[in-house]
Design an enzyme around this catalytic site. Structure first.
Site, PDB file in Angstrom:
ATOM      1  N   GLU A   9       0.866  -1.193   0.000  1.00  0.00           N
ATOM      2  CA  GLU A   9       0.000   0.000   0.000  1.00  0.00           C
ATOM      3  C   GLU A   9       0.900   1.240   0.000  1.00  0.00           C
ATOM      4  O   GLU A   9       1.994   1.235   0.583  1.00  0.00           O
ATOM      5  CB  GLU A   9      -0.847  -0.018   1.275  1.00  0.00           C
ATOM      6  N   ASN A  44      -7.077   6.139  -1.772  1.00  0.00           N
ATOM      7  CA  ASN A  44      -5.965   5.229  -1.471  1.00  0.00           C
ATOM      8  C   ASN A  44      -6.174   4.058  -2.412  1.00  0.00           C
ATOM      9  O   ASN A  44      -7.120   3.287  -2.227  1.00  0.00           O
ATOM     10  CB  ASN A  44      -6.033   4.804   0.002  1.00  0.00           C
ATOM     11  N   LYS A 103      -9.586   2.069  -1.929  1.00  0.00           N
ATOM     12  CA  LYS A 103      -9.777   1.527  -0.572  1.00  0.00           C
ATOM     13  C   LYS A 103     -11.118   1.938   0.043  1.00  0.00           C
ATOM     14  O   LYS A 103     -11.472   3.120   0.067  1.00  0.00           O
ATOM     15  CB  LYS A 103      -8.639   1.992   0.327  1.00  0.00           C
ATOM     16  N   GLU A 136      -6.276   8.596   7.506  1.00  0.00           N
ATOM     17  CA  GLU A 136      -6.805   8.145   6.204  1.00  0.00           C
ATOM     18  C   GLU A 136      -8.196   8.709   5.952  1.00  0.00           C
ATOM     19  O   GLU A 136      -8.544   8.988   4.806  1.00  0.00           O
ATOM     20  CB  GLU A 136      -6.818   6.618   6.134  1.00  0.00           C
ATOM     21  N   CYS A 191      -4.903  -3.110   2.792  1.00  0.00           N
ATOM     22  CA  CYS A 191      -4.610  -2.958   4.207  1.00  0.00           C
ATOM     23  C   CYS A 191      -5.766  -3.271   5.154  1.00  0.00           C
ATOM     24  O   CYS A 191      -6.099  -4.416   5.354  1.00  0.00           O
ATOM     25  CB  CYS A 191      -4.038  -1.571   4.468  1.00  0.00           C
ATOM     26  N   ASN A 204       0.254  -1.143   5.179  1.00  0.00           N
ATOM     27  CA  ASN A 204       1.192  -0.369   6.005  1.00  0.00           C
ATOM     28  C   ASN A 204       0.595  -0.415   7.405  1.00  0.00           C
ATOM     29  O   ASN A 204      -0.385   0.300   7.668  1.00  0.00           O
ATOM     30  CB  ASN A 204       1.272   1.102   5.584  1.00  0.00           C
TER      31      ASN A 204
HETATM   32  N1  ING Z   1      -3.260   0.324   8.571  1.00  0.00           N
HETATM   33  C1  ING Z   1      -3.667  -0.476   9.667  1.00  0.00           C
HETATM   34  C2  ING Z   1      -4.254  -1.818   9.274  1.00  0.00           C
HETATM   35  O1  ING Z   1      -5.440  -2.050   9.180  1.00  0.00           O
HETATM   36  C3  ING Z   1      -4.949  -0.660  11.719  1.00  0.00           C
HETATM   37  C4  ING Z   1      -4.536   0.251  10.623  1.00  0.00           C
HETATM   38  C5  ING Z   1      -4.019  -1.481  12.376  1.00  0.00           C
HETATM   39  C6  ING Z   1      -6.270  -0.704  12.052  1.00  0.00           C
HETATM   40  C7  ING Z   1      -4.459  -2.362  13.384  1.00  0.00           C
HETATM   41  C8  ING Z   1      -6.728  -1.561  13.070  1.00  0.00           C
HETATM   42  C9  ING Z   1      -5.819  -2.384  13.736  1.00  0.00           C
HETATM   43  O2  ING Z   1      -3.409  -2.691   9.160  1.00  0.00           O
HETATM   44  C10 ING Z   1      -3.927   0.695   7.440  1.00  0.00           C
HETATM   45  N2  ING Z   1      -3.233   1.472   6.589  1.00  0.00           N
HETATM   46  O3  ING Z   1      -5.083   0.378   7.222  1.00  0.00           O
END
Ligand code: ING
Length: 271
Positions: free
Chosen positions: A5, A65, A82, A101, A127, A152
């Site tokens: 991503e 995205n 996204k 985001e 993601c 990411n």
């Molecule tokens: N990053 C993370 C993901 O879903 C996240 C944000 C991490 C949300 C952990 C909830 C829990 O991997 C992106 N860019 O979506």
């Protein structure tokens, strides 16, 4: 070849800035553009199709995205914007970074789709989408054989003190559970390690329809995670345990599309 991503820039939603500044610094106005043309030319020369995540500015000024998928001649066959945008749009005080985001991107407006390319039915997501079972089900209902995605994922949770090992655990179980539950191969590529001093998890992996991890990154450096996969493994699961036509009962699933958030229970005492 699955790239992560936002593969062309830093994960800029970690920083507070205006939308205009973000657009000026990080968004692509065309794909390929001058900087990405060499990637497309080399891919065409090597006959390797690829998935590439980047920040897309549309001619109408919409911000997404986005990821594209090419065939073996570097022709763009599909685009995904996204849909599940995590994080927030306001500034959060007291955290080492933001997750903006919802500020910098519009919700994707083209749905979850599957494309037939190089003889394979392939779907794309990005993601946070990988954590939502609906993502894979909509693509499996389009007969996808493989879902590819970039991510990411910050190793630190800015909302609550989540133990760091759970960041890798929830990443992998999201891939494994949904690969199994939909008879899909899943290939996920993470941008990882320290980016501008902010750590992101690794764990790029290729997961079988059995739910087993067949290849996984071992470091947080640049790695090529590779596997020779047998698409027929997915057929066995889609023909038997997850034969949608034979076993699914959508008449009992209506809450999934009727309710956005959780609502009151519906249980009643039996007659
Ligand atoms: N990053 C993370 C993901 O879903 C996240 C944000 C991490 C949300 C952990 C909830 C829990 O991997 C992106 N860019 O979506």
């Amino acid at each position: 070849m699955v790239f992560p991503e936002l593969a062309l820039t830093t994960f800029f939603p970690r920083y507070w800035m205006t939308e205009d500044e973000a657009v000026d610094r990080f968004f692509e106005r065309s794909m390929p553009g001058p900087e990405t043309k060499p990637l497309f030319s080399l891919a065409a020369e090597l006959k390797i199709g690829f998935y590439l995540g980047y920040a897309e500015l549309t001619p109408e000024g919409r911000r997404f995205n986005t990821a594209i998928m090419t065939d073996e001649n570097a022709k763009i066959v599909g685009r995904y914007r996204k849909i599940h945008l995590p994080g927030h749009s306001h500034h959060i005080e007291g955290t080492p970074f933001q997750h903006l985001e919802k500020k910098f991107f519009d919700v994707g407006n083209e749905g979850f789709n599957v494309w037939e390319t190089q003889g394979v039915r392939m779907g794309m997501c990005l993601c946070n989408d990988r954590r939502w079972s609906e993502t894979y089900r909509v693509m499996a209902l389009q007969s996808a054989e493989i879902v590819v995605l970039g991510y990411n994922t910050p190793s630190m949770n800015i909302h609550w003190p989540e133990p760091i090992h759970l960041r890798m655990f929830s990443h992998l179980i999201s891939l494994q559970g949904n690969a199994y539950g939909n008879g899909l191969w899943v290939a996920a590529a993470g941008k990882c390690g320290s980016e501008d001093g902010f750590h992101m998890i690794g764990g790029s992996a290729i997961v079988s329809p059995t739910g087993e991890i067949v290849a996984q990154a071992q470091t947080e450096e640049d790695e090529l995670v590779f596997a020779n996969i047998d698409l027929s493994i997915g057929e066995a699961f889609r023909e038997h345990v997850f034969n949608f036509a034979k076993h699914r009962r959508p008449e009992h699933y209506k809450l999934i599309v009727e309710r956005t958030g959780a609502g009151p229970p519906l249980g009643k005492a039996p007659d």
